[in-house]
Design an enzyme around this catalytic site. Structure first.
Site, mmCIF file in Angstrom:
data_model
loop_
_atom_site.group_PDB
_atom_site.id
_atom_site.type_symbol
_atom_site.label_atom_id
_atom_site.label_comp_id
_atom_site.label_asym_id
_atom_site.label_seq_id
_atom_site.Cartn_x
_atom_site.Cartn_y
_atom_site.Cartn_z
ATOM 1 N N HIS A 1 -48.196 12.590 18.320
ATOM 2 C CA HIS A 1 -48.946 13.814 18.026
ATOM 3 C C HIS A 1 -48.789 14.855 19.137
ATOM 4 O O HIS A 1 -48.882 14.536 20.321
ATOM 5 C CB HIS A 1 -50.440 13.503 17.864
ATOM 6 C CG HIS A 1 -50.792 12.965 16.522
ATOM 7 N ND1 HIS A 1 -51.948 12.238 16.289
ATOM 8 C CD2 HIS A 1 -50.169 13.039 15.320
ATOM 9 C CE1 HIS A 1 -52.006 11.892 15.019
ATOM 10 N NE2 HIS A 1 -50.941 12.375 14.415
ATOM 11 N N GLU A 2 -48.610 16.106 18.726
ATOM 12 C CA GLU A 2 -48.602 17.266 19.636
ATOM 13 C C GLU A 2 -47.598 17.137 20.779
ATOM 14 O O GLU A 2 -47.870 17.504 21.917
ATOM 15 C CB GLU A 2 -50.010 17.515 20.205
ATOM 16 C CG GLU A 2 -51.072 17.724 19.170
ATOM 17 C CD GLU A 2 -50.703 18.812 18.157
ATOM 18 O OE1 GLU A 2 -49.995 19.766 18.531
ATOM 19 O OE2 GLU A 2 -51.108 18.707 17.000
ATOM 20 N N GLY A 3 -46.430 16.645 20.480
ATOM 21 C CA GLY A 3 -45.383 16.521 21.493
ATOM 22 C C GLY A 3 -45.277 15.098 21.984
ATOM 23 O O GLY A 3 -46.229 14.549 22.521
#
Length: 602
Positions: free
Chosen positions: A452-454
């Site tokens: 998630h998110e990078g």
């Protein structure tokens, strides 16, 4: 849920310790922004969050997992317990807890808001994700939107009537945002028409509220190449009528759902924009409104992404924490075996917590979970410092420190939180991998957070390639100074604190030395080849500092909380921090194993 079960979600005693005894959040209430608050209001909000988490969110967590969203006749169908839980949190003012009073917020410190969110992450991360994304969306608009955009879209989101998403990735681009192809064509009325496909969009389609506010990255024709040509657009599911109410359907179409191993309660979508499934104003093309400056989309989106990254870290910490509490509860109540050396086979069995190896696994979980939660709360405090500290120098320093810590705050909990959940399964033995117990779901939910998110690798490249050298290394210097100040206090305290401080000093000095070696190397690819090892080593150094801080804050406490903090700190310094030495030696050698491995050999 019985009231006693609240303490299997998070520890209220630990949250109060971290906020009051360690971070001293009451000091923030002396500042103008937080002047309406006190320790009493902070504790009341935390208790309210604990109650709602236990009564509205936790009861349907397993149902979320078993009855994941369905794609039926072009619509998303969710079970009926999700919407009331989100409404209850919104009606209690918890979505707007840290927002400005002008948009209906409570103006609580961000660090308190982080603690509030941790209760919901731990109770039901699949349902809370809708709220987390909506709040981050609203915060981005507060920072980068026009006054009209803020007035139009933010209040309905904080009231729980509208929901928010972030639309970055595309099937062909993944995390390489420079390669997105979604286009935004300017229109005579100042709007834009967007056409393209967005993938992995959490909360991208549902009927939990009246509208969905998509924040979409796209390129305006004729703009600069690469990321400098990316702009940000607000693209609602429904356009608003003259009264500000949802009206005509925008040209955003659901193509399908992605089915995940965890977070199953959060719908994850593939969306098409501008394919002509709907024709707002009689024409195909998704109507969008530019947010911020043309070409400044990625910079604006990073406002939401960085908040979401720390939110992911908070979620990973919370899942590790609730798994630990459930493993501890099980270990205290499950009789099995006898102490090592016991001679009488007829003697009663003992609870498994009496076995040293079980205590080792519980200590590891405690060190990971409580360390991770403390880390993200500290980052929450830095948000408050960069916004409200008395001097410009203090605000700049807090900003630089927060920027440096953000990749660690996202990735360290996301790496070691799932490890804590794995150990929680192990403590349960064969019961741990059955669906009768919660811990197997917590592991599956948490395993999404390293992506998630990078991903871990993206955060590693960000830390080593950018954050430690930004502003001439000012953020990294601020981190060194912060850790050094704690080491000095620990030295003065003597005893275990001084011993741990000396170990941290050695690890910190070696980290600084190796960082200099890496950045003196001219080959960027070689310098960053082992960035993930650097991130892990730096993360362990930072969390060792977090544990030293907690140890000092708990000094003189002769209760279970104080004794537990001392035991977990000792575990981290004896079992975990020593792992850093070999990692830093490997980094200093500029090892080329990965670079020299031809893909054909794999």
């Amino acid at each position: 849920m019985p009231r006693g079960d609240r303490d299997l979600i998070l520890s209220r005693h630990d949250v109060r310790f971290l906020l009051h005894d360690w971070l001293h959040v009451e000091e923030l209430t002396k500042r103008e922004r937080f002047a309406e608050h006190s320790r009493e209001t902070v504790d009341a909000v935390l208790e309210l969050a604990a109650d709602l988490a236990a009564e509205q969110f936790a009861p349907h967590n397993k149902r979320n997992d078993a009855e994941e969203p369905e794609f039926v006749d072009g619509r998303v169908r969710l079970h009926e317990e999700v919407a009331p839980a989100l409404r209850a949190a919104a009606e209690a003012g918890l979505l707007s807890a840290t927002m400005d009073a002008e948009v209906g917020g409570l103006q609580l410190p961000h660090v308190v808001g982080t603690a509030v969110q941790a209760w919901f992450h731990a109770a039901n991360i699949g349902t809370w994700a809708y709220a987390m994304l909506t709040v981050a969306n609203a915060n981005l608009l507060q920072a980068h939107g026009t006054p009209e955009q803020i007035a139009t879209w933010v209040p309905p989101m904080l009231e729980g009537r509208f929901h928010g998403t972030m639309c970055l990735s595309e099937p062909q681009a993944g995390s390489s945002l420079a390669d997105i192809t979604t286009r935004a064509e300017p229109q005579p009325d100042g709007t834009y028409r967007l056409r393209g496909t967005k993938m992995w969009i959490s909360g991208g389609e549902h009927e939990l509220g009246e509208n969905i506010v998509h924040l979409v990255l796209a390129k305006i024709p004729g703009g600069a190449a690469g990321v400098k040509g990316i702009s940000l657009f607000l693209v609602p599911k429904y356009l608003l009528d003259a009264d500000g109410q949802p009206g005509e359907r925008n040209d955003v179409a659901l193509v399908g759902l992605n089915h995940k191993m965890g977070y199953r309660g959060t719908v994850n979508t593939l969306l098409n924009l501008g394919e002509g499934a709907h024709t707002p104003g009689g024409e195909p093309g998704a109507v969008g409104y530019l947010v911020g400056a043309a070409g400044g989309g990625l910079a604006a989106m990073f406002h939401m992404m960085n908040e979401a990254r720390i939110g992911v870290g908070a979620g990973a910490a919370a899942l590790a924490y609730t798994g630990y509490l459930k493993a501890l509860d099980y270990a205290k109540s499950r009789p099995q075996g006898r102490p090592a050396g016991a001679k009488d086979p007829a003697a009663p069995m003992v609870p498994i917590v009496r076995h040293a190896d079980v205590r080792r696994m519980l200590l590891a979980q405690k060190a990971y979970a409580e360390g991770a939660l403390a880390l993200v709360l500290y980052c929450g405090l830095l948000v408050d410092e960069e916004r409200t500290a008395p001097t410009e120098a203090e605000r700049v320093r807090a900003h630089l420190l927060l920027e440096t810590l953000t990749p660690i705050a996202k990735s360290w909990p996301s790496q070691w939180g799932p490890e804590a959940n794995s150990l929680a399964i192990q403590v349960h033995g064969g019961y741990g991998y059955t669906r009768e117990y919660d811990v197997e779901q917590h592991y599956r939910d948490n395993r999404l957070n390293p992506i998630h998110e990078g991903t871990h690798g993206i955060q590693a490249a960000d830390l080593l390639g950018r954050k430690v050298v930004m502003a001439g290394g000012a953020g990294f210097t601020a981190l060194q100074e912060t850790l050094s100040a704690t080491i000095a206090r620990a030295t003065d305290a003597g005893g275990d604190a001084a011993e741990h401080g000396a170990a941290l000093r050695a690890a910190l000095d070696r980290l600084v030395e190796v960082t200099a070696v890496l950045h003196a190397h001219p080959d960027t690819e070689e310098r960053l080849a082992n960035a993930s090892v650097y991130l892990e080593a730096a993360g362990h150094v930072v969390v060792a500092w977090i544990w030293l801080e907690q140890l000092l804050a708990a000094a003189g406490r002769d209760d279970d909380l104080g004794r537990g903090k001392r035991a977990a700190a000792r575990y981290f310094f004896r079992f975990e921090l020593p792992k850093v030495g070999p990692q830093l030696d490997l980094l200093a050698s500029l090892d080329r194993t990965s670079l020299d491995t031809d893909p054909s050999w794999l």
